[in-house]
Structure formats: C-alpha cells, structure tokens
Scaffold this active site. Structure first.
Site, PDB file in Angstrom:
ATOM      1  CE1 TYR A  48      49.594  30.830  50.150  1.00 18.37           C
ATOM      2  CE2 TYR A  48      50.266  32.162  52.254  1.00 18.37           C
ATOM      3  CZ  TYR A  48      49.728  31.413  51.127  1.00 18.37           C
ATOM      4  OH  TYR A  48      48.448  31.128  51.657  1.00 18.37           O
ATOM      5  N   PRO A  99      44.642  30.572  41.426  1.00 17.10           N
ATOM      6  CG  PRO A  99      42.110  30.616  42.104  1.00 17.10           C
ATOM      7  CD  PRO A  99      43.178  30.794  40.713  1.00 17.10           C
ATOM      8  CE1 TYR A 134      47.570  27.255  51.314  1.00 17.25           C
ATOM      9  CE2 TYR A 134      47.186  27.153  48.926  1.00 17.25           C
ATOM     10  CZ  TYR A 134      47.276  27.698  49.507  1.00 17.25           C
ATOM     11  OH  TYR A 134      47.163  29.293  49.611  1.00 17.25           O
ATOM     12  CE  LYS A 150      52.860  35.441  46.255  1.00 15.72           C
ATOM     13  NZ  LYS A 150      52.389  36.160  47.598  1.00 15.72           N
ATOM     14  CG  HIS A 176      47.143  32.400  59.122  1.00 19.10           C
ATOM     15  ND1 HIS A 176      45.838  31.698  58.993  1.00 19.10           N
ATOM     16  CD2 HIS A 176      46.327  33.184  59.865  1.00 19.10           C
ATOM     17  CE1 HIS A 176      44.559  31.165  59.281  1.00 19.10           C
ATOM     18  NE2 HIS A 176      44.624  32.038  60.232  1.00 19.10           N
TER      19      HIS A 176
HETATM   20  P1  FAD Z   1      38.792  43.500  40.463  1.00 20.10           P
HETATM   21  O1  FAD Z   1      38.715  43.025  41.573  1.00 20.10           O
HETATM   22  O2  FAD Z   1      38.471  42.886  39.087  1.00 20.10           O
HETATM   23  O3  FAD Z   1      38.406  44.684  40.085  1.00 20.10           O
HETATM   24  C1  FAD Z   1      37.955  45.212  38.840  1.00 20.10           C
HETATM   25  C2  FAD Z   1      36.227  45.714  39.175  1.00 20.10           C
HETATM   26  O4  FAD Z   1      36.284  46.694  37.766  1.00 20.10           O
HETATM   27  C3  FAD Z   1      35.431  45.184  39.301  1.00 20.10           C
HETATM   28  O5  FAD Z   1      34.435  46.394  40.180  1.00 20.10           O
HETATM   29  C4  FAD Z   1      34.280  45.086  38.152  1.00 20.10           C
HETATM   30  O6  FAD Z   1      32.750  45.281  38.021  1.00 20.10           O
HETATM   31  C5  FAD Z   1      34.175  46.806  37.081  1.00 20.10           C
HETATM   32  N1  FAD Z   1      34.789  46.879  36.352  1.00 20.10           N
HETATM   33  C6  FAD Z   1      34.918  45.934  34.784  1.00 20.10           C
HETATM   34  N2  FAD Z   1      34.692  46.219  33.386  1.00 20.10           N
HETATM   35  C7  FAD Z   1      34.043  47.602  33.756  1.00 20.10           C
HETATM   36  C8  FAD Z   1      33.554  48.440  32.934  1.00 20.10           C
HETATM   37  N3  FAD Z   1      33.154  48.374  31.343  1.00 20.10           N
HETATM   38  N4  FAD Z   1      33.215  50.069  33.058  1.00 20.10           N
HETATM   39  C9  FAD Z   1      33.645  49.925  34.642  1.00 20.10           C
HETATM   40  N5  FAD Z   1      33.904  49.503  35.516  1.00 20.10           N
HETATM   41  C10 FAD Z   1      33.497  48.174  35.311  1.00 20.10           C
HETATM   42  N6  FAD Z   1      42.744  35.455  44.067  1.00 20.10           N
HETATM   43  C11 FAD Z   1      42.888  35.109  44.821  1.00 20.10           C
HETATM   44  O7  FAD Z   1      43.800  35.485  45.810  1.00 20.10           O
HETATM   45  N7  FAD Z   1      42.718  34.090  45.662  1.00 20.10           N
HETATM   46  C12 FAD Z   1      41.152  33.943  45.087  1.00 20.10           C
HETATM   47  O8  FAD Z   1      40.366  33.058  45.864  1.00 20.10           O
HETATM   48  C13 FAD Z   1      40.570  34.499  44.646  1.00 20.10           C
HETATM   49  N8  FAD Z   1      39.358  33.872  44.054  1.00 20.10           N
HETATM   50  C14 FAD Z   1      38.586  34.891  42.450  1.00 20.10           C
HETATM   51  C15 FAD Z   1      37.369  34.756  42.080  1.00 20.10           C
HETATM   52  C16 FAD Z   1      36.872  35.500  40.934  1.00 20.10           C
HETATM   53  C17 FAD Z   1      35.176  35.315  40.115  1.00 20.10           C
HETATM   54  C18 FAD Z   1      38.131  35.909  40.542  1.00 20.10           C
HETATM   55  C19 FAD Z   1      37.380  36.896  38.604  1.00 20.10           C
HETATM   56  C20 FAD Z   1      39.091  36.555  41.022  1.00 20.10           C
HETATM   57  C21 FAD Z   1      39.921  35.676  42.394  1.00 20.10           C
HETATM   58  N9  FAD Z   1      40.278  36.087  42.818  1.00 20.10           N
HETATM   59  C22 FAD Z   1      41.479  35.724  43.698  1.00 20.10           C
HETATM   60  C23 FAD Z   1      41.659  37.399  42.293  1.00 20.10           C
HETATM   61  C24 FAD Z   1      41.781  38.975  42.498  1.00 20.10           C
HETATM   62  O9  FAD Z   1      40.531  38.751  43.316  1.00 20.10           O
HETATM   63  C25 FAD Z   1      42.233  39.500  41.678  1.00 20.10           C
HETATM   64  O10 FAD Z   1      43.225  39.907  41.576  1.00 20.10           O
HETATM   65  C26 FAD Z   1      41.564  41.261  42.187  1.00 20.10           C
HETATM   66  O11 FAD Z   1      40.215  40.938  42.579  1.00 20.10           O
HETATM   67  C27 FAD Z   1      41.825  42.105  41.680  1.00 20.10           C
HETATM   68  O12 FAD Z   1      41.435  43.507  41.203  1.00 20.10           O
HETATM   69  P2  FAD Z   1      41.333  44.799  40.029  1.00 20.10           P
HETATM   70  O13 FAD Z   1      40.922  45.531  41.273  1.00 20.10           O
HETATM   71  O14 FAD Z   1      42.099  44.678  40.073  1.00 20.10           O
HETATM   72  O15 FAD Z   1      40.144  43.631  39.542  1.00 20.10           O
HETATM   73  C1  DHB Z   2      42.314  32.674  49.924  1.00 19.85           C
HETATM   74  C2  DHB Z   2      42.153  31.948  48.272  1.00 19.85           C
HETATM   75  C3  DHB Z   2      43.117  31.742  48.036  1.00 19.85           C
HETATM   76  O1  DHB Z   2      43.497  31.587  46.668  1.00 19.85           O
HETATM   77  C4  DHB Z   2      44.511  31.027  48.478  1.00 19.85           C
HETATM   78  O2  DHB Z   2      45.744  30.775  48.170  1.00 19.85           O
HETATM   79  C5  DHB Z   2      44.318  31.258  49.913  1.00 19.85           C
HETATM   80  C6  DHB Z   2      43.568  31.188  51.189  1.00 19.85           C
HETATM   81  C7  DHB Z   2      40.881  32.548  50.555  1.00 19.85           C
HETATM   82  O3  DHB Z   2      39.888  32.972  50.216  1.00 19.85           O
HETATM   83  O4  DHB Z   2      41.019  32.860  51.870  1.00 19.85           O
END
Ligand code: FAD
Ligand code: DHB
Length: 385
Positions: free
Chosen positions: A380, A288, A196, A292, A72
């Site tokens: 962004y 979100p 947005y 980021k 995009h």
């Molecule tokens: P995570 O993806 O959370 O991975 C952590 C992993 O550790 C998970 O698989 C979990 O099951 C595992 N874990 C936790 N505790 C334990 C334990 N005790 N023992 C073993 N394993 C464990 N960001 C956006 O930009 N846009 C969005 O729309 C968006 N939506 C989101 C929705 C939700 C519900 C959440 C929670 C986050 C969202 N985010 C979004 C943020 C983005 O998804 C996260 O920043 C990203 O997943 C970070 O990756 P990570 O690997 O650090 O953590």
């Molecule tokens: C999506 C999620 C976001 O938080 C955002 O700012 C833009 C797009 C998505 O899930 O596609």
C-alpha cells in the site's frame, strides 16, 4: 516544428515526464486534447506513495504538497462490526502515504512547466502518431511536430496505443462485475484515517482531501447511472456501509462532484514499439482499491526519464530498449495487489455463502497476523522505486 520528445497527454504521466526531461536539459512539447481548466478540475486519485512524494519533492514540485497534503500512517479495514487498523509506523517503519488530490498534482506540474517556459498545448485536436519505425512525428490540427521519440501518456482511451500495428502487443485484462461511484463533499472527514469497509451491501471507502473536504466511494452495479443515485440515496448507502461499528457517525454535506468509474485490470506488453513509449494508463489500468494508478504512472515516467537521458547524452539505447521490461515488474506487482485488495473487500454477486466465509476468514487473517498485515502495508505504501 521540432522537439526531442513529443508527449501526448497532460495527465500526471505526461506533465511529470515533461518536467523531469526539462531538468535534464531535454526538450519536449505536451499535446493535450482537453482544456487546462478541465484537466485541473478532473477529480481522481488521492493517495500518493512515499516514492511518488519523494519524486515530486526531488523534482522541485512538492512544496504545496508538503504544505497541504495529509501524511497518513495507517488505514482502517472495517468489516464484521469492527474496525482494524493497519499501522504503517509499526509494520513498515519510516514509510507512509500522503493524501493529496491528483488534480492538485496536475495543477502544480502545469504551473512548474509554464513557469519554466515549457510548451504545453491544451485543446489540441486530432493528434495522430506517424513514422514510428524511423522518423517519428505527430500531427494535430494542421500542424506537424517532428521528434526523436514519442511518449504516449494519453491514458486508457488515447490514440498512442492504438497506433501500434496489430499483432505487436499482448493484452492481459479482466473486468469486474461492479463500478465505483465517487463523490467529493464539503464536510469534515468523520475519521482521521482512510476507512476501507466491506459489508454485505458492498464496499465503501471514506477518504478525504482536506480538513473540510471529504471523498467517498461506493461499490455500485457496473451499469449504474448517476440519475439512479440522488444525493439522499448516496448518503443513506454510505451510512449503511460505514456506520457499522459502535459509536461511528458519518457527517454529511454538500456534494461538490460525483461520477462513476468502471473497474478494470489491463496491461499491454511490451509498453513500447519503435520510437513510441507508453507510460501510465496508456499501458495499464488497475482497479482503484489499491490506490496504485497514479503511482504507477509516476514510476513509469521515472524509468523513461533515465532511459531518455542516457539516449540523448551519448546515443546509448540499452535503457530505452529495456524500458518495458524495467516497468513491467512493478506493473504486475501492482496488478496483483490491486486485484487482491479488490477481491478482499468487494462483494461479488455470484459468491455463495462458502465464498463469503472464505473472504471474511482472509480478512481476519490479514488483520490479525503481523506477517499478512505487513504484506498489505508494504504494498500500500509502495515498494521502493
Ligand atoms: P490520465 O490521467 O488519464 O491522463 C491522460 C491525458 O491524456 C488526459 O489529460 C487526457 O485528456 C489526454 N488525452 C487522451 N487522449 C488524448 C488524445 N487523443 N490527444 C491528446 N490528449 C489526449 N486511481 C486511483 O488510485 N484512485 C482513484 O480513485 C482513481 N479514480 C479514477 C477515476 C477515473 C474516471 C479514471 C479514468 C482513473 C482513475 N484513477 C484512480 C486512476 C488514476 O487517476 C490514473 O491511473 C492516472 O490518472 C494515470 O495518469 P496518466 O497521466 O497515465 O493518465
Ligand atoms: C482514494 C482513491 C483510491 O482509489 C483509494 O484506494 C484511496 C483513496 C482517494 O481518491 O482519496
């Protein structure tokens, strides 16, 4: 059992770290409490910065993303009855984002780890962190994993951050008076680019996953429950917030997945203690709106990989000691940008008429001044890694 790096969590941070370490000849074991099926289906983020795309491609795990991801070159800000395009190709030439679901990134990384004989364990129970000051090890079930270093990649609710002794970490946080209700729907996107939108009814976001699957988010009250949001209400509210410019009509379809996410800003400093290094959501959360969260996790893991590669090559600890400081500059930039995008586009109940006028005036500035639009665009698409 012994490995060089014990990794807790098979989200994007833990899996990418394991893969990048493997490319440097460093061994790791990933311990994940959920099932493989669960982590591969968990619908979350969708916007990959240029630097994240480049990282995945360089690491040899970008092939499907390049094929199926949607590049995009702009986004639309919609408010006050009109749409305003933020044109990346003009404002930040050569930089763009790619829309590709987080769970697709996770699938690609798991496949790559398993194809290379990597040790990724799912449904692991009761992971606990020990010996951070000298000889670190992890316990889970009735097993023990000795390691040189532990990487806490277990997200906001994980066990690694709480295993750091009290008083070591400084916590910076902010809650927002709303949450996001997200849906994935079987319907072609009604727009070529992300929208947005800010309305008096609240914020909404039109995103997508493929030519036949769309993703939407709605600002909802912080205590909203899915039971209060039957399908008809979700579509009616999305229409009310998105069909706000002449000629735009929102196509609807079967809702495949839905959920409510609280909005939070959170950072701990430092992102390390003894032999434990935190990466991704384990160390910081952003609302979100700026897309980021996932991108920050990737940035942390890049820094940690370099530091661990230097350490395992000749024992130098300079980069490891500076890990947190190296990450936090980017973390705080993303904190500010995410907070800024959130306050620019959401309605706050406590806002009076004056505050709402200020918000609209700021939106007018961002969409009419090239300098202001460039600030939005360069944050962004992501500042260079
Ligand atoms: P995570 O993806 O959370 O991975 C952590 C992993 O550790 C998970 O698989 C979990 O099951 C595992 N874990 C936790 N505790 C334990 C334990 N005790 N023992 C073993 N394993 C464990 N960001 C956006 O930009 N846009 C969005 O729309 C968006 N939506 C989101 C929705 C939700 C519900 C959440 C929670 C986050 C969202 N985010 C979004 C943020 C983005 O998804 C996260 O920043 C990203 O997943 C970070 O990756 P990570 O690997 O650090 O953590
Ligand atoms: C999506 C999620 C976001 O938080 C955002 O700012 C833009 C797009 C998505 O899930 O596609």
């Amino acid at each position: 059992m012994r490995t060089q790096v014990g990794i807790i969590g098979a989200g994007p941070a833990g899996l990418l770290l394991s893969h990048l370490l493997h490319l440097r000849g460093i061994s790791s074991v990933v311990l994940e409490k959920r099932s493989r099926d669960y982590v591969e289906r968990r619908v979350r983020a969708g916007v990959l910065e240029q630097g994240t795309v480049d990282t995945l491609v360089e690491a040899g795990v970008g092939e499907r993303m390049l094929r199926e991801g949607l590049p995009h070159h702009g986004i639309e800000l919609r408010y006050g009855g009109a749409g305003h395009r933020i044109a990346f190709e003009k404002l930040v030439p050569g930089r763009a984002i790619t829309v590709y679901g987080q769970q697709e990134v996770v699938k690609d990384l798991i496949a790559a780890r398993l194809a290379a004989g990597g040790d990724v364990r799912f449904e692991v129970e009761d992971v606990a962190v020990h010996g951070l000051d000298s000889e670190p090890y992890l316990t889970f079930g009735d097993e023990r994993l000795d390691c040189d270093v532990i990487a806490g990649c277990d997200g906001f609710h994980g066990v690694s951050r709480p295993s750091i002794p009290e008083g070591v970490l400084s916590v910076f946080e902010r809650d927002y008076p709303f949450a996001w209700l997200g849906i994935l729907a079987r319907v072609a996107p009604s727009s070529d680019e992300l929208i947005y939108t800010r309305t008096e009814r609240g914020f909404a976001l039109h995103s997508m996953r493929s030519p036949t699957i769309s993703r939407f988010y709605l600002q909802v009250p912080p205590d909203a429950r899915m039971e209060d949001w039957p399908e008809e209400r979700i579509w009616a509210e999305l229409k009310a917030r998105l069909e706000t410019v002449p000629g735009f009509s929102l196509a609807t379809g079967e809702i495949l997945e839905s959920g409510i996410t609280p909005m939070r800003s959170f950072v701990v400093e430092p992102m390390q203690y003894g032999r434990l290094y935190l990466a991704g959501d384990a160390a910081h959360i952003v609302p979100p709106t700026g897309a980021k969260g996932l991108n920050l996790a990737v940035a942390d893991v890049r820094v940690l990989t370099e530091a661990l590669a230097a350490y395992f090559k000749d024992g130098t600890t300079d980069l490891l000691n500076g890990y947190s400081q190296a990450c936090l500059k980017r973390v705080w930039r993303a904190q500010h940008f995410s907070y800024w995008m959130t306050t620019l586009l959401h309605t706050f109940e406590e806002d009076d008429a004056y505050a709402r006028r200020l918000q609209l005036s700021y939106l007018d500035y961002v969409t009419s001044s090239e300098a202001a639009a460039t600030t939005l665009a360069e944050n962004y698409v992501g500042l260079p890694f």
